[in-house]
Design an enzyme around this catalytic site. Structure first.
Site, PDB file in Angstrom:
ATOM      1  N   LYS A  15    -104.637 -85.875  -3.894  1.00 19.30           N
ATOM      2  CA  LYS A  15    -103.320 -86.121  -4.499  1.00 19.30           C
ATOM      3  C   LYS A  15    -102.299 -86.576  -3.455  1.00 19.30           C
ATOM      4  O   LYS A  15    -101.569 -87.538  -3.670  1.00 19.30           O
ATOM      5  CB  LYS A  15    -102.803 -84.856  -5.200  1.00 19.30           C
ATOM      6  CG  LYS A  15    -103.733 -84.323  -6.278  1.00 19.30           C
ATOM      7  CD  LYS A  15    -103.183 -83.077  -6.951  1.00 19.30           C
ATOM      8  CE  LYS A  15    -102.983 -81.889  -6.013  1.00 19.30           C
ATOM      9  NZ  LYS A  15    -104.251 -81.367  -5.430  1.00 19.30           N
ATOM     10  N   ARG A  91     -99.106 -76.206 -12.452  1.00 16.29           N
ATOM     11  CA  ARG A  91    -100.359 -75.544 -12.088  1.00 16.29           C
ATOM     12  C   ARG A  91    -100.795 -74.520 -13.113  1.00 16.29           C
ATOM     13  O   ARG A  91    -101.816 -73.871 -12.931  1.00 16.29           O
ATOM     14  CB  ARG A  91    -100.187 -74.858 -10.736  1.00 16.29           C
ATOM     15  CG  ARG A  91    -100.700 -75.710  -9.577  1.00 16.29           C
ATOM     16  CD  ARG A  91    -100.438 -74.923  -8.320  1.00 16.29           C
ATOM     17  NE  ARG A  91    -101.333 -75.181  -7.240  1.00 16.29           N
ATOM     18  CZ  ARG A  91    -101.129 -76.093  -6.306  1.00 16.29           C
ATOM     19  NH1 ARG A  91    -100.126 -76.919  -6.374  1.00 16.29           N
ATOM     20  NH2 ARG A  91    -101.964 -76.196  -5.300  1.00 16.29           N
ATOM     21  N   ARG A 125    -109.122 -81.108   6.750  1.00 14.61           N
ATOM     22  CA  ARG A 125    -107.808 -81.772   6.604  1.00 14.61           C
ATOM     23  C   ARG A 125    -106.913 -81.504   7.807  1.00 14.61           C
ATOM     24  O   ARG A 125    -106.868 -80.399   8.340  1.00 14.61           O
ATOM     25  CB  ARG A 125    -107.117 -81.259   5.338  1.00 14.61           C
ATOM     26  CG  ARG A 125    -105.666 -81.735   5.220  1.00 14.61           C
ATOM     27  CD  ARG A 125    -105.153 -81.684   3.813  1.00 14.61           C
ATOM     28  NE  ARG A 125    -105.121 -80.344   3.243  1.00 14.61           N
ATOM     29  CZ  ARG A 125    -104.804 -80.104   1.970  1.00 14.61           C
ATOM     30  NH1 ARG A 125    -104.511 -81.113   1.151  1.00 14.61           N
ATOM     31  NH2 ARG A 125    -104.796 -78.870   1.525  1.00 14.61           N
ATOM     32  N   ARG A 158    -103.422 -76.704   8.231  1.00 11.37           N
ATOM     33  CA  ARG A 158    -102.703 -75.733   7.410  1.00 11.37           C
ATOM     34  C   ARG A 158    -103.417 -74.386   7.431  1.00 11.37           C
ATOM     35  O   ARG A 158    -104.639 -74.333   7.402  1.00 11.37           O
ATOM     36  CB  ARG A 158    -102.612 -76.232   5.968  1.00 11.37           C
ATOM     37  CG  ARG A 158    -101.443 -77.145   5.732  1.00 11.37           C
ATOM     38  CD  ARG A 158    -101.521 -77.837   4.401  1.00 11.37           C
ATOM     39  NE  ARG A 158    -101.836 -76.951   3.269  1.00 11.37           N
ATOM     40  CZ  ARG A 158    -101.860 -77.354   2.005  1.00 11.37           C
ATOM     41  NH1 ARG A 158    -101.581 -78.611   1.715  1.00 11.37           N
ATOM     42  NH2 ARG A 158    -102.160 -76.505   1.053  1.00 11.37           N
ATOM     43  N   ARG A 169    -108.420 -70.801  -3.497  1.00  7.81           N
ATOM     44  CA  ARG A 169    -107.517 -71.753  -4.171  1.00  7.81           C
ATOM     45  C   ARG A 169    -108.257 -72.523  -5.253  1.00  7.81           C
ATOM     46  O   ARG A 169    -107.681 -72.826  -6.308  1.00  7.81           O
ATOM     47  CB  ARG A 169    -106.916 -72.714  -3.132  1.00  7.81           C
ATOM     48  CG  ARG A 169    -105.819 -72.031  -2.311  1.00  7.81           C
ATOM     49  CD  ARG A 169    -105.581 -72.729  -0.987  1.00  7.81           C
ATOM     50  NE  ARG A 169    -105.193 -74.104  -1.133  1.00  7.81           N
ATOM     51  CZ  ARG A 169    -105.483 -75.061  -0.249  1.00  7.81           C
ATOM     52  NH1 ARG A 169    -106.180 -74.767   0.837  1.00  7.81           N
ATOM     53  NH2 ARG A 169    -105.076 -76.279  -0.452  1.00  7.81           N
TER      54      ARG A 169
END
Ligand code: ADP
Ligand code: ADP
Ligand code: ZN
Length: 214
Positions: A15, A91, A125, A158, A169
């Site tokens: 996203k 969400r 990431r 992160r 998650r």
């Protein structure tokens, strides 16, 4: 008028990566609740009398930050935007209902990625601490390791991109957010895009879909 775009997908679906391109191409604002919350991790929300007193405590465990906090961020950001790409919200179904009360969407994109691909995307990431650009150590590396191609800023990992929190998650997504995808699918608005293609191939589909619908 610039288009109002919603981009849906699991954590790691791409996203943020596609939103950057949408901003450049269509001149809309990138409204991302994840970035807004990361900038306010220590905000005092004790007056709401919920489980924790700051957003950061929810985020570091991979849980959803309470709707009261997130809805307020979205209300403000959308009211100030001339066209937007909304990333990371809604969400759950209550947030989706809230959204329908405050704005009209032109395009609803869904990046479809299989669960076993998501964990390797999240744990690899890296994000620019200056401009927020997103990289991946294997799938989308910067030219120079640890340095942003766009602005020269330092890249960081992160806290919630550890394997354990990434899995949690994804579980939270399946439970709370998958129903949101079904909600937009049933209303006939959802444009499903194969998110397992290369970033450039995904972008070709995203761009064509927005041009077609907006
Ligand atoms: P990703 O894009 O990898 O899924 P985000 O940056 O969107 O992650 O979100 C990071 C964290 O911020 C989430 O795990 C959650 O704790 C919190 N968060 C972001 N958006 C919302 C939202 N709409 N509702 C509740 N919590 C949110
Ligand atoms: P999200 O915002 O949905 O959580 P990101 O855009 O941050 O997802 O992408 C998650 C990770 O996967 C990043 O490291 C990014 O560079 C990488 N990535 C994004 N799109 C692709 C793709 N099409 N193929 C492979 N890796 C991708
Ligand atoms: Zn940068």
């Amino acid at each position: 008028m610039n288009p109002n775009i919603l981009i849906l997908g699991a954590p790691g679906a791409g996203k943020g990566t596609q939103s950057e391109k949408i901003v450049d191409e269509f001149g809309v604002e990138h409204v991302t609740t994840g970035d807004a919350l990361r900038a306010n991790k220590q905000m005092d929300i004790s007056h709401l009398d919920l489980e924790y007193d700051t957003p950061g405590e929810y985020m570091d465990q991979g849980e959803l930050v309470p709707d009261e906090v997130v809805n307020e961020i979205v209300d403000k950001a959308l009211s100030e935007a001339d066209g937007y790409v909304l990333d990371g919200y809604p969400r759950n179904l209550d947030q989706a209902e809230h959204l329908s009360n405050i704005t009209d969407l032109d395009v609803v994109l869904y990046l479809d990625v299989d669960e076993d691909v998501l964990v390797s995307r999240l744990t690899g990431r890296r994000v620019c601490e200056e401009c927020g650009a997103t990289y991946h150590v294997d799938f989308n590396p910067p030219e120079e390791e640890g340095v942003c191609d766009e602005c020269g800023g330092d890249l960081y990992q992160r806290e919630d991109d550890s394997e354990e929190t990434a899995r949690e998650r994804i579980r939270v997504y399946d439970e709370n957010t998958q129903p949101v995808v079904e909600f937009y699918d049933e209303s006939g608005e959802l444009a499903r895009i194969d998110g397992e293609q290369t970033p450039d191939e995904v972008w070709t589909d995203v761009k064509a879909t927005i041009e077609d619908r907006a």
